[in-house]
Design a protein around this motif. Structure first.
Motif, mmCIF file in Angstrom:
data_model
loop_
_atom_site.group_PDB
_atom_site.id
_atom_site.type_symbol
_atom_site.label_atom_id
_atom_site.label_comp_id
_atom_site.label_asym_id
_atom_site.label_seq_id
_atom_site.Cartn_x
_atom_site.Cartn_y
_atom_site.Cartn_z
ATOM 1 N N GLN A 106 0.821 -1.204 0.000
ATOM 2 C CA GLN A 106 0.000 0.000 0.000
ATOM 3 C C GLN A 106 0.858 1.259 0.000
ATOM 4 O O GLN A 106 0.570 2.201 -0.731
ATOM 5 C CB GLN A 106 -0.937 0.002 1.216
ATOM 6 C CG GLN A 106 -1.966 -1.098 1.170
ATOM 7 C CD GLN A 106 -2.803 -1.056 -0.091
ATOM 8 O OE1 GLN A 106 -3.376 -0.030 -0.433
ATOM 9 N NE2 GLN A 106 -2.863 -2.173 -0.802
ATOM 10 N N SER A 107 1.904 1.262 0.788
ATOM 11 C CA SER A 107 2.763 2.448 0.882
ATOM 12 C C SER A 107 3.497 2.728 -0.421
ATOM 13 O O SER A 107 3.639 3.880 -0.830
ATOM 14 C CB SER A 107 3.786 2.272 2.008
ATOM 15 O OG SER A 107 3.128 2.187 3.248
ATOM 16 N N CYS A 108 3.958 1.676 -1.072
ATOM 17 C CA CYS A 108 4.767 1.842 -2.286
ATOM 18 C C CYS A 108 3.978 1.652 -3.569
ATOM 19 O O CYS A 108 4.515 1.882 -4.653
ATOM 20 C CB CYS A 108 5.941 0.875 -2.253
ATOM 21 S SG CYS A 108 7.061 1.169 -0.864
ATOM 22 N N ARG A 109 2.723 1.201 -3.456
ATOM 23 C CA ARG A 109 1.836 0.985 -4.607
ATOM 24 C C ARG A 109 2.425 0.000 -5.615
ATOM 25 O O ARG A 109 2.296 0.161 -6.815
ATOM 26 C CB ARG A 109 1.482 2.310 -5.283
ATOM 27 C CG ARG A 109 0.780 3.308 -4.380
ATOM 28 C CD ARG A 109 -0.517 2.862 -3.783
ATOM 29 N NE ARG A 109 -1.443 2.351 -4.809
ATOM 30 C CZ ARG A 109 -2.400 1.462 -4.570
ATOM 31 N NH1 ARG A 109 -2.575 0.995 -3.360
ATOM 32 N NH2 ARG A 109 -3.189 1.048 -5.521
ATOM 33 N N GLU A 141 -2.723 -3.114 -9.616
ATOM 34 C CA GLU A 141 -3.442 -3.386 -8.380
ATOM 35 C C GLU A 141 -2.739 -4.456 -7.545
ATOM 36 O O GLU A 141 -1.802 -5.101 -7.998
ATOM 37 C CB GLU A 141 -4.868 -3.864 -8.704
ATOM 38 C CG GLU A 141 -5.726 -2.809 -9.352
ATOM 39 C CD GLU A 141 -7.150 -3.282 -9.584
ATOM 40 O OE1 GLU A 141 -7.636 -4.128 -8.803
ATOM 41 O OE2 GLU A 141 -7.763 -2.802 -10.547
ATOM 42 N N GLN A 142 -3.231 -4.634 -6.328
ATOM 43 C CA GLN A 142 -2.823 -5.723 -5.461
ATOM 44 C C GLN A 142 -3.984 -6.705 -5.449
ATOM 45 O O GLN A 142 -5.102 -6.319 -5.076
ATOM 46 C CB GLN A 142 -2.496 -5.248 -4.044
ATOM 47 C CG GLN A 142 -1.335 -4.270 -3.973
ATOM 48 C CD GLN A 142 -1.719 -2.847 -4.288
ATOM 49 O OE1 GLN A 142 -2.783 -2.373 -3.930
ATOM 50 N NE2 GLN A 142 -0.855 -2.138 -4.992
#
Length: 180
Positions: A93-96, A159-160
């Motif tokens: 999330q922090s690094c996308r 996306e993740q």
């Protein structure tokens, strides 16, 4: 006498084909029977590096590092491993970073091991709380399409994504006692 290993179900073969066609260069995993066909296929493929992990959260770092190095990597794990990764998911999330994981489910259909139940029931919620999009495959005829869609969402849209492979899809596990 036939000494040849039985052929893997078509849906398991389709998973490997999606990874191969998608130019995956690394597959990180903790050994798991539900992923055994993909693991064996990756080990046999000279174009894909198999990365055996001691714990699943290492796989989040492996896939992130691969992306930084210009490669696509995938994490294979069991639902119980998702709980081990929650803190490392913050890196995504922090690094996308794009992220793609295939998760074999436990704690569902005909589960014999009570220790698998709690995480199996919360796997999807844990992933979603960490911002990971979840697709679920229950039908063997739909696995290839679902895995391909998740793969594209990760590596084309950034996306993740996690694809949950249901326990009923993988088959019933039974406790085997040794006679020793």
């Amino acid at each position: 006498m036939n000494t040849q290993a039985p052929s893997a179900p078509a849906w398991q073969q389709e998973i490997y084909q999606v990874l191969k066609a998608g130019n995956v260069k690394q597959v990180a995993y903790v050994p798991d029977a539900g992923h055994s066909h993909v693991i064996r296929s990756v080990i046999a493929d000279p174009d894909i590096e198999d990365v055996v992990l001691t714990t699943e959260e290492e796989g989040v770092a492996v896939t992130s590092g691969a992306w930084l190095g210009g490669q696509r990597a995938v994490l294979l794990m069991q639902s119980s491993g998702v709980g081990n990764c929650v803190n490392m998911f913050s890196l995504l999330q922090s690094c996308r970073f794009p992220f793609f994981t295939l998760v074999t489910m436990r704690g569902e259909y005909a589960e014999f091991n009570p220790w698998q139940g709690p995480m199996g029931k919360q796997t999807q919620a844990a992933l979603e709380l960490m911002g990971i999009t979840v697709f679920r495959a229950d039908d063997p005829d739909a696995v290839g399409e679902i895995v391909s869609a998740g793969f594209d969402a990760a590596f084309e849209a950034g996306e993740q994504v996690a694809v949950l492979l249901s326990q009923s899809l993988i088959g019933r596990k039974k406790w085997e006692r040794s006679n020793g």
